[in-house]
Design an enzyme around this catalytic site. Structure first.
Site, short mmCIF file in Angstrom:
data_model
loop_
_atom_site.label_atom_id
_atom_site.label_comp_id
_atom_site.label_asym_id
_atom_site.label_seq_id
_atom_site.Cartn_x
_atom_site.Cartn_y
_atom_site.Cartn_z
CG ASP A 188 -4.39 -1.44 0.40
OD1 ASP A 188 -3.51 -2.05 1.02
OD2 ASP A 188 -4.47 -0.19 0.39
CB SER A 221 -0.96 -0.04 1.19
OG SER A 221 -2.03 0.86 1.03
#
Length: 280
Positions: free
Chosen positions: A186, A42
């Protein structure tokens, strides 16, 4: 000694904090950005890609604190209560961690967000170089449909911008990223830092803007990964925001306004940070 730098999730505030912390360590004579392996999840995928770009820390730091150099971020808009309710319902009905990831993926695929091209332009503006670095870089994302994690690297045949965009695709906030015939969300859905991917390194530094807390139930939480790395003989240090840095990041790490205060607080923290191993 073979070193790995593991960079976890934490929004634009986390990107700024990690950049500032690394700059502060370098100020104190502890530049650790030359690690042979970079692992990014991320926000950490953006920092890892930035470190691999060849720009020095001072330039990367300036890109966080100087408005003229900052990336063209989009202010995140989301209904936190609705998102929490959807994720809570998904968690309640999931019989396994893998099933939960698939449920989160369904939420992400059904969410109303900005378009993929709009979001990709943001990631492009974050990265000084759009090519994979020569040193080892692992970027983690999760297949939105299957729930299976995927680790992108230079050999994957996937553009660096797409890999970072996928890893940064916060479910319900940003659009899942299309790569080939699959869509990805993510990497923090698998683990906040995916530190287990640093296996084999003799020394591992983990930066986790979100602390040791996993945003979702995980088969490989940070604490377990650290225990396993140490059992393999690695020296491991985990760094989380101190009180001042946590306050600078604030309650919404996705807010672009957090960048300068988070970077400055991170740099101050890094200058005084004690690591468990001495200077080589």
């Amino acid at each position: 000694m073979n070193e790995a730098l593991v960079l976890g999730g934490g929004g634009v505030g986390g990107i700024a904090w990690m950049t500032g912390l690394l700059a502060g360590l370098a100020d104190a004579g502890r530049d650790l950005t030359g690690a042979e392996l970079l692992v990014g999840t991320s926000a950490g995928s953006a920092v890892a890609a930035q470190l691999g770009s060849g720009l020095g820390l001072d330039e990367l730091y300036a890109r966080q604190v100087e408005p003229a150099l900052q990336a063209a971020e989009i202010m995140a808009e989301m209904d936190l209560e609705k998102f929490a309710a959807e994720i809570g319902a998904a968690a309640a009905s999931a019989a396994s961690v893998a099933e939960l990831r698939r449920a989160v993926g369904r939420v992400a695929l059904g969410a109303r967000t900005v378009s993929e091209p709009e979001r990709r332009a943001v990631i492009e503006s974050r990265l000084p170089s759009h090519g994979w670095p020569r040193r080892a870089l692992k970027i983690v994302a999760v297949d939105a449909e299957s729930g299976e994690p995927r680790v992108f690297d230079r050999a994957s045949g996937v553009p660096l911008v797409d890999a970072v965009a996928a890893s940064c695709a916060v479910p319900g906030v940003w659009p899942p990223v299309t790569i080939g015939e699959r869509r990805y969300v993510d990497g923090g859905i698998r683990s906040v830092a995916n530190a287990d991917l640093a296996a084999g390194a003799g020394r591992v530094l983990v930066l986790s803007p979100m602390g040791g807390t996993e945003p979702f139930p995980s088969e490989q939480p940070l604490e377990r990964s650290v225990e396993e790395l140490r059992a393999q003989g690695a020296e491991v240090a985990v760094v989380v925001p101190d009180e001042a840095s946590a306050a600078a990041i604030g309650d919404n790490a996705l807010d672009p306004a957090t960048r300068r205060p988070a970077a400055e607080a991170g740099r101050a923290q890094g200058r005084t940070l004690a690591l468990p191993w001495g200077q080589d």
